[in-house]
Design a protein around this motif. Sequence first.
Motif, PDB file in Angstrom:
ATOM      1  N   ALA A  64       0.921  -1.310  -0.042  1.00 37.81           N
ATOM      2  CA  ALA A  64       0.029   0.078   0.022  1.00 37.81           C
ATOM      3  C   ALA A  64       0.878   1.352   0.033  1.00 37.81           C
ATOM      4  CB  ALA A  64      -0.829  -0.139   1.422  1.00 37.81           C
ATOM      5  N   ALA A  65       1.958   1.148   0.827  1.00 42.01           N
ATOM      6  CA  ALA A  65       3.167   2.428   0.817  1.00 42.01           C
ATOM      7  C   ALA A  65       3.656   2.732  -0.768  1.00 42.01           C
ATOM      8  CB  ALA A  65       3.876   2.273   1.886  1.00 42.01           C
ATOM      9  N   LYS A  66       4.078   1.406  -1.132  1.00 43.80           N
ATOM     10  CA  LYS A  66       4.562   1.574  -2.479  1.00 43.80           C
ATOM     11  C   LYS A  66       3.566   1.989  -3.456  1.00 43.80           C
ATOM     12  CE  LYS A  66       7.555  -2.221  -2.031  1.00 43.80           C
ATOM     13  NZ  LYS A  66       7.712  -3.763  -2.163  1.00 43.80           N
ATOM     14  N   GLN A  67       2.280   1.893  -3.450  1.00 47.04           N
ATOM     15  CA  GLN A  67       1.103   2.230  -4.357  1.00 47.04           C
ATOM     16  C   GLN A  67       1.196   3.945  -3.914  1.00 47.04           C
ATOM     17  OE1 GLN A  67      -2.177  -0.055  -3.539  1.00 47.04           O
ATOM     18  NE2 GLN A  67      -1.066  -1.953  -4.356  1.00 47.04           N
ATOM     19  N   THR A  68       1.011   4.241  -2.559  1.00 47.70           N
ATOM     20  CA  THR A  68       0.941   5.596  -2.277  1.00 47.70           C
ATOM     21  C   THR A  68       2.114   6.517  -2.997  1.00 47.70           C
ATOM     22  OG1 THR A  68      -0.075   4.837  -0.380  1.00 47.70           O
ATOM     23  CG2 THR A  68       0.664   7.327  -0.635  1.00 47.70           C
ATOM     24  N   ALA A  91       0.431  10.981   5.260  1.00 55.45           N
ATOM     25  CA  ALA A  91       0.087  12.437   5.175  1.00 55.45           C
ATOM     26  C   ALA A  91      -1.092  12.110   3.606  1.00 55.45           C
ATOM     27  CB  ALA A  91       0.800  13.413   4.591  1.00 55.45           C
ATOM     28  N   ALA A  92      -0.383  11.556   2.772  1.00 59.25           N
ATOM     29  CA  ALA A  92      -1.242  11.168   1.500  1.00 59.25           C
ATOM     30  C   ALA A  92      -2.304  10.036   1.922  1.00 59.25           C
ATOM     31  CB  ALA A  92      -0.272  10.665   0.365  1.00 59.25           C
ATOM     32  N   HIS A  93      -1.904   9.169   2.521  1.00 69.00           N
ATOM     33  CA  HIS A  93      -2.828   8.045   2.785  1.00 69.00           C
ATOM     34  C   HIS A  93      -4.152   8.625   3.707  1.00 69.00           C
ATOM     35  CE1 HIS A  93      -4.023   4.227   3.893  1.00 69.00           C
ATOM     36  NE2 HIS A  93      -3.989   4.187   4.975  1.00 69.00           N
ATOM     37  N   LEU A  94      -3.729   9.521   4.486  1.00 71.89           N
ATOM     38  CA  LEU A  94      -4.971  10.083   5.299  1.00 71.89           C
ATOM     39  C   LEU A  94      -5.788  10.915   4.584  1.00 71.89           C
ATOM     40  CD1 LEU A  94      -2.588  10.973   8.528  1.00 71.89           C
ATOM     41  CD2 LEU A  94      -4.815   9.375   8.559  1.00 71.89           C
ATOM     42  N   SER A 134       5.864   3.984  10.041  1.00 76.29           N
ATOM     43  CA  SER A 134       5.584   3.672   8.670  1.00 76.29           C
ATOM     44  C   SER A 134       4.542   4.436   8.294  1.00 76.29           C
ATOM     45  CB  SER A 134       5.161   1.892   8.922  1.00 76.29           C
ATOM     46  OG  SER A 134       4.229   2.024   9.694  1.00 76.29           O
ATOM     47  N   MET A 135       4.017   4.236   7.092  1.00 75.78           N
ATOM     48  CA  MET A 135       2.758   4.908   6.455  1.00 75.78           C
ATOM     49  C   MET A 135       1.709   4.506   7.311  1.00 75.78           C
ATOM     50  SD  MET A 135       0.977   4.761   3.005  1.00 75.78           S
ATOM     51  CE  MET A 135       0.057   3.244   3.035  1.00 75.78           C
ATOM     52  N   GLU A 136       1.373   3.141   7.594  1.00 72.94           N
ATOM     53  CA  GLU A 136       0.310   2.906   8.357  1.00 72.94           C
ATOM     54  C   GLU A 136       0.286   3.165   9.983  1.00 72.94           C
ATOM     55  OE1 GLU A 136       2.160   0.933   6.415  1.00 72.94           O
ATOM     56  OE2 GLU A 136       0.703   0.370   4.955  1.00 72.94           O
ATOM     57  N   GLY A 137       1.441   3.233  10.569  1.00 72.45           N
ATOM     58  CA  GLY A 137       1.460   3.454  11.685  1.00 72.45           C
ATOM     59  C   GLY A 137       1.431   5.108  12.104  1.00 72.45           C
ATOM     60  N   LEU A 138       2.023   5.687  11.296  1.00 77.48           N
ATOM     61  CA  LEU A 138       1.876   7.138  11.457  1.00 77.48           C
ATOM     62  C   LEU A 138       0.489   7.584  11.187  1.00 77.48           C
ATOM     63  CD1 LEU A 138       5.411   8.347  10.138  1.00 77.48           C
ATOM     64  CD2 LEU A 138       4.414   8.513  12.437  1.00 77.48           C
TER      65      LEU A 138
END
Lengths: 329, 278
Positions: free
Chosen positions: A5-9, A223-226, A314-318
């Motif tokens: 998911a982070a790679k996709q972001t 930030a992008a994920h959120l 990590s993206m998910e953790g943050l």
Amino acid sequence: MYSDAAKQTAARLGLKPGRANLEEFADTLLALARADRNVLAVTSDSRGSGKLGPFGQALPQQIVELGIAEQNLVGVAAGLASVGKTVFAVSPACFLTARSLEQIKNDVAYSDNPVNLVGISAGVSYGALGTTHHSLHDFAVLRAINNLTIVVPADNYETREAVRAAAAHGKPAYLRFGKAALYTLPGEVTAPFALGKARVLREGNDVAFLATGETVIHALLAAAHLETTANLQCRVVSLPTLKPLDPTAVLAAARECRAVITAEEHMVNGGLGEAVAGVIAQAGLGTRFKIVGIPDEYTVTGSQADIFRHYGISMEGLAQTAREVLRST
Amino acid sequence: MHTDHQLALKSLRYRRGVLQAIKHAGAGHTGGSLSCVDILNVLYNRVLKISPATFSDPHRDRYVQSKGHSVEALFVVLAERGFFPAAELDTLCQYRSHFVGHPTRKIPGVEQNTGALGHGLPICTGMAIGGKLDAADFRVFTLLGDGELAEGSNWEAAMAAAHYKLDNLTAIVDCNTLQITGRTHEVMSTEPLTEKFAAFGWAVRNVDGHDFAALTSALSAPLEPGKPSAIIACTIKGRGVSFMEDKVKWHHGVPNDDEYVRALAELDAAIAKQEALG
């Protein structure tokens, strides 16, 4: 290092894969040294880990090898700087900032010899090699030493600019590099690197992520994920200069955002988070606040990626931390 | 060049200055300052290419006092050599004075900040490597204490200095055989120093650290091409004041009023006697 998911972001943000900051450092230093024979690399059996093999082959007269002797490495570097050399003393951060701490304090900082101390494979870069090889104390101990600029680049751009700036700086400095390949962050044009300046990589007023070094990319992805998952607009600030800290960017984040989250590859004691907290608290602000880093414990065994993920860097953790901080109103 | 007679007078006056500075400050490292006075005398009056006018010259010789606690001797010699007015020493250790109780670059003529032991030799090794890289003709000197040699960093630097064949580097050991706790050989044996330095690849000479001619001979030129020089200077802690000589209590003992008067009287008598010889 990154989940799918982070790679996709990262792909969605158009981030380009870069290389390890250590490699960027070594190439930048070689270019500087080719142009100026007073630029020296000083090593403690660390030219391989410092990616300085090509430097040693190209400019053997400009690399000073001192063997496995970090106290002497720093003392010799101070002496070289005092006679006019532009010195980069390169050694694993774990040894450089612990075993030779007194030499850093006295011979470099107090005597004002403009050595650039280069902590390589910093933080938990050595991963499963364990605590002896981790440097999770260096921000704390070095922040408490006067006359020492602390620079922690987040990507190859910040690394390149930091090395050039340090060479021209003429003052004691500590530069900290990891060895993981990093994405290239945005902002080279809109937020150019300067010593002592924060770089706003993404605007937003919900949560501000203030991060340094190799954690910045994870904050940017979070930030992008959120934005896509929670419709939150989050600010991302890279703080490549840990000391002197840029108070303007910190206070702007604390005043303009609903919460501040710091992220660092360092123990939560005495690092970026506490430095930021000091600025915010002494300004009388009560912004919701969370420090993300390595807790006061010996880390779980694993790679740098494992350790980051385990402690929420990590993206998910943050992103999860951001949701929790906002919920705690 | 100053004659031995002139140096003898200078040393007596330096010792007087050391005691004055320590008495005035109410603190200081009396014994070790007195033991290294003659070494500093020969360095600053016969050997070092250093002067107030040329102190910023990159070609100057470098002197780093690794045994920084003997700062009173250094400050007194620098004042006499014209780096700053001697009266400024009255502020030693006083509130807001630049004259800290260890060498500081705030004072003209001080090359490096020292005070923590085991730092001078690594720094000087770096200076000497820099000199070699530039084919510069300056020489680099450091003064170590014999007790200080228990610090491992000295031996890291000793190894590197020999590895890089630093014949532009000279380390002088002020071997007064006492340290704060007692006899150096009882606290931690650093002997045999001659053999240790030789085994590390240094050229070594043992001298009487109060003999101007022997010190001059040992310090005027590198002992051997391609090797750093170690001068083991046999000295007496507290030298020049009878009741302070070779007594551990004077490591950082400050004379009371009576002791101070007696010490100055001894030195003044010695000065009068030396002057009569001239």
